[in-house]
Structure formats: C-alpha cells, structure tokens
Write a protein that holds these residues in place. Structure first.
Motif, mmCIF file in Angstrom:
data_model
loop_
_atom_site.group_PDB
_atom_site.id
_atom_site.type_symbol
_atom_site.label_atom_id
_atom_site.label_comp_id
_atom_site.label_asym_id
_atom_site.label_seq_id
_atom_site.Cartn_x
_atom_site.Cartn_y
_atom_site.Cartn_z
ATOM 1 N N LYS A 210 -32.084 24.913 74.904
ATOM 2 C CA LYS A 210 -31.281 23.977 75.697
ATOM 3 C C LYS A 210 -31.116 24.483 77.122
ATOM 4 N N LEU A 211 -30.874 25.777 77.265
ATOM 5 C CA LEU A 211 -30.747 26.350 78.598
ATOM 6 C C LEU A 211 -32.049 26.235 79.380
ATOM 7 N N GLU A 212 -33.176 26.376 78.699
ATOM 8 C CA GLU A 212 -34.474 26.247 79.366
ATOM 9 C C GLU A 212 -34.724 24.823 79.850
ATOM 10 N N MET A 213 -34.120 23.852 79.181
ATOM 11 C CA MET A 213 -34.246 22.460 79.617
ATOM 12 C C MET A 213 -33.324 22.146 80.793
ATOM 13 N N ILE A 214 -32.342 23.015 81.044
ATOM 14 C CA ILE A 214 -31.365 22.772 82.105
ATOM 15 C C ILE A 214 -31.706 23.546 83.369
ATOM 16 N N PHE A 215 -31.869 24.866 83.220
ATOM 17 C CA PHE A 215 -32.053 25.727 84.382
ATOM 18 C C PHE A 215 -33.536 25.885 84.724
ATOM 19 N N PRO A 216 -33.840 26.258 85.960
ATOM 20 C CA PRO A 216 -35.240 26.423 86.378
ATOM 21 C C PRO A 216 -35.868 27.648 85.745
ATOM 22 N N PRO A 217 -37.212 27.739 85.772
ATOM 23 C CA PRO A 217 -37.895 28.887 85.134
ATOM 24 C C PRO A 217 -37.468 30.234 85.699
ATOM 25 N N SER A 218 -37.158 30.299 87.001
ATOM 26 C CA SER A 218 -36.774 31.584 87.606
ATOM 27 C C SER A 218 -35.462 32.106 87.053
ATOM 28 N N PHE A 219 -34.680 31.256 86.410
ATOM 29 C CA PHE A 219 -33.410 31.675 85.813
ATOM 30 C C PHE A 219 -33.644 32.641 84.660
ATOM 31 N N PHE A 220 -34.793 32.527 84.013
ATOM 32 C CA PHE A 220 -35.040 33.252 82.765
ATOM 33 C C PHE A 220 -35.874 34.502 83.017
ATOM 34 N N ASP A 221 -35.189 35.640 83.043
ATOM 35 C CA ASP A 221 -35.876 36.918 82.974
ATOM 36 C C ASP A 221 -35.747 37.426 81.535
ATOM 37 N N SER A 222 -36.095 38.673 81.311
ATOM 38 C CA SER A 222 -36.052 39.191 79.939
ATOM 39 C C SER A 222 -34.638 39.182 79.364
ATOM 40 N N MET A 223 -33.616 39.307 80.225
ATOM 41 C CA MET A 223 -32.239 39.413 79.744
ATOM 42 C C MET A 223 -31.785 38.133 79.052
ATOM 43 N N GLU A 224 -32.255 36.972 79.507
ATOM 44 C CA GLU A 224 -31.834 35.701 78.911
ATOM 45 C C GLU A 224 -32.435 35.485 77.525
ATOM 46 N N HIS A 225 -33.465 36.230 77.162
ATOM 47 C CA HIS A 225 -34.075 36.070 75.845
ATOM 48 C C HIS A 225 -33.642 37.150 74.851
ATOM 49 N N LEU A 226 -32.986 38.194 75.325
ATOM 50 C CA LEU A 226 -32.559 39.263 74.427
ATOM 51 C C LEU A 226 -31.524 38.828 73.392
ATOM 52 N N PRO A 227 -30.632 37.847 73.673
ATOM 53 C CA PRO A 227 -29.678 37.434 72.630
ATOM 54 C C PRO A 227 -30.337 36.980 71.338
ATOM 55 N N VAL A 228 -31.585 36.549 71.398
ATOM 56 C CA VAL A 228 -32.282 36.118 70.183
ATOM 57 C C VAL A 228 -32.362 37.266 69.171
ATOM 58 N N HIS A 229 -32.417 38.504 69.645
ATOM 59 C CA HIS A 229 -32.584 39.660 68.758
ATOM 60 C C HIS A 229 -31.256 40.246 68.281
ATOM 61 N N LEU A 230 -30.152 39.833 68.881
ATOM 62 C CA LEU A 230 -28.872 40.453 68.555
ATOM 63 C C LEU A 230 -28.422 40.232 67.106
ATOM 64 N N PRO A 231 -28.575 39.019 66.528
ATOM 65 C CA PRO A 231 -28.127 38.860 65.127
ATOM 66 C C PRO A 231 -28.844 39.795 64.161
ATOM 67 N N PHE A 232 -30.143 40.000 64.346
ATOM 68 C CA PHE A 232 -30.871 40.911 63.453
ATOM 69 C C PHE A 232 -30.348 42.337 63.610
ATOM 70 N N GLU A 233 -30.085 42.755 64.853
ATOM 71 C CA GLU A 233 -29.544 44.099 65.060
ATOM 72 C C GLU A 233 -28.181 44.255 64.400
ATOM 73 N N VAL A 234 -27.374 43.193 64.447
ATOM 74 C CA VAL A 234 -26.059 43.249 63.809
ATOM 75 C C VAL A 234 -26.199 43.409 62.299
ATOM 76 N N LYS A 235 -27.137 42.702 61.705
ATOM 77 C CA LYS A 235 -27.338 42.809 60.262
ATOM 78 C C LYS A 235 -27.799 44.208 59.860
ATOM 79 N N VAL A 236 -28.593 44.842 60.703
ATOM 80 C CA VAL A 236 -29.143 46.150 60.362
ATOM 81 C C VAL A 236 -28.184 47.274 60.722
ATOM 82 N N GLU A 237 -27.556 47.190 61.911
ATOM 83 C CA GLU A 237 -26.785 48.313 62.424
ATOM 84 C C GLU A 237 -25.278 48.124 62.354
ATOM 85 N N GLY A 238 -24.820 46.891 62.098
ATOM 86 C CA GLY A 238 -23.386 46.676 62.016
ATOM 87 C C GLY A 238 -22.780 46.221 63.333
ATOM 88 N N PRO A 239 -21.447 46.219 63.433
ATOM 89 C CA PRO A 239 -20.749 45.696 64.611
ATOM 90 C C PRO A 239 -21.202 46.363 65.906
#
Length: 269
Positions: A210-239
C-alpha cells in the motif's frame, strides 16, 4: 559458501573476485563469522534493530508528508524518474518554457496545513518519563523539527502519527500509515502470541505494498522493507526489548555523564 574455494575476500584480494561477480552476485568479501563451525546452522545470522528502523521510517514519512526542504524523498530528481519508470502522470513535472513546476502530491500537506501540525506539536505535553519535550524541537520559522532522538521517533511512529495526520491526509493514505504504526506497536509488545505474530507476518507485506502505491520509488530504501522480516525474528528470538539498541545508547550517555562529572571535579579541585 563451500564453492568459494580458496578465494581471498576483502580489500586484500586486489583484483581477485569470486566467480560470477557482477552476473549472479556482487559479493566482495565474506564475514569472519562464517569461520565459526556453528554459523551455517543458525536460524538467524543477523539481528535487525527495531530502534533504527522506526527512526528511519519516521524521518522518511514525516519529511516527505511535510515536504521538508532537503529532506523530502519527493524531490525534483524523483519527479524526473517518475516520467521514466512509473505511470503517474499527475505527479510528473509540468514544464513551462525554462521553468518546471512540481504538482502537489496527494500525500503532501499544504503549507497552511503543515503549520497546523507544527503548532499542535508545539503545544504537546507528555506524562513524566513518557517522552522528551518535543515542543522544544519545533522550529516554527523554518517549519522543521530539530534534534529528534531515537525514542522521540519511537513515540511519534507508534502514537503521534495517527493523531498528527488524521483528517489532514486522504483516508487511504492515513489508513496505510495507521497500519504501519499498529504493526510497530504490536512488534514492540512485551507479550507475544504466535498466531498474532503470524498474522502480522502476512499483513505487513500488504501494508508495504500500500505504501508503494502511495509514495514515490525514491521513498523506498532498504529500511522500508526491513519490517517484513521482523515477525520472523520475533518468533525465533523473542521480544525486541532484549535485542534493540536503547540499553546500549543509554549506557553510552551514562558513561559520558560520568566522564563530564569527573572532569568537573578535576577542574575545580
């Protein structure tokens, strides 16, 4: 990494490169942790710091929505790229002879609306210990925030962003920002439920889209895609409270204050 053979990684390798460089990969060196015998069996070989993810996402979102000069991701160069890579005719530069005008995007607030947000931030008061005095960081003349610390960005992303832009942005844009705010709040929760984390793992992908449909491509560096990996890290490593950088930053501040106090006593004694 067994196919690396006797390749020497790093700057000392000179012109020697791992086979396939520039074609199938761009790796120049291998981390020394790979020499540990158990490293290849680790479920996670990295740890994403939620503190810095929140800070960088806040800066990108706030500076772009508020059209902060020199900080916004929606600049002239980005508008030129839109004409080449995106089908967003309403956001392309409008050329009039030797001048070019930048049409206002739907995610960008007008000047008078920006002033309303800054005035609201200027009047904010928080409970003791909840956050720093953000009102001191507001510069009304330049319409900017100065000196935002990591925890200030943390409070803004999880609480204030919902209030600051409500009724000021189109509903679809505000809803997407609300989703990313709720996601970060749930990820930082001290009590975790596996089923809920798995739902977050699915929902965050849709939110980023949804954010990619709103903001321009330059808005998205690697930091904007890192949240995708956070739930898996939480399941493996905890809070995340046991893994983010706040304790270490506070330790640095404590050490610095102790050093200043020692210098003070030495100088006056």
């Amino acid at each position: 990494m067994s196919e690396c053979g006797d390749i020497v990684f790093g700057l000392q390798s000179g012109k020697q490169k791992f086979p396939g460089f520039g074609l199938t990969h761009n790796w120049l060196k291998r981390n020394i942790f790979w020499e540990l015998p158990y490293w290849k069996t680790n479920l996670l070989r990295h740890n994403l710091d939620v503190m810095h993810i929140e800070k960088n996402m806040f800066e990108n979102i706030f500076n772009t929505v508020m059209d902060v000069k020199g900080k916004t991701k929606d600049n002239i160069k980005n508008r030129l790229d839109l004409a080449l890579f995106c089908i967003r005719k309403n956001m392309e530069l409008v050329c009039d002879g030797s001048q070019a005008a930048k049409p206002r995007a739907s995610f960008m607030l007008e000047k008078n609306t920006q002033l309303l947000v800054y005035k609201w931030l200027k009047s904010l008061h928080f409970p003791d210990g909840h956050a720093s005095n953000i009102s001191r960081l507001v510069n009304m003349e330049e319409c900017r925030l100065y000196g935002m610390k990591s925890h200030d960005c943390h409070v803004f992303m999880q609480t204030l962003i919902l209030l600051a832009f409500r009724d000021l942005l189109p509903k679809g844009i505000w809803d997407a920002l609300t989703e990313i705010s709720h996601f970060l709040r749930d990820i930082c929760s001290s009590k975790l439920n596996v089923d809920h984390i798995e739902r977050l793992e699915t929902n965050i992908i849709e939110t980023i889209c949804k954010l990619e449909m709103i903001f321009p491509p330059s808005f998205f560096d690697s930091m904007e895609h890192l949240p995708v990996h956070l739930p898996f890290e939480v399941k493996v490593e905890g809070p995340v409270q046991y893994r983010w950088m706040y304790p270490f930053e506070m330790l640095d501040i404590t050490v610095a204050m102790q050093f200043i106090i020692k210098c003070f006593f030495i100088f006056f004694n």
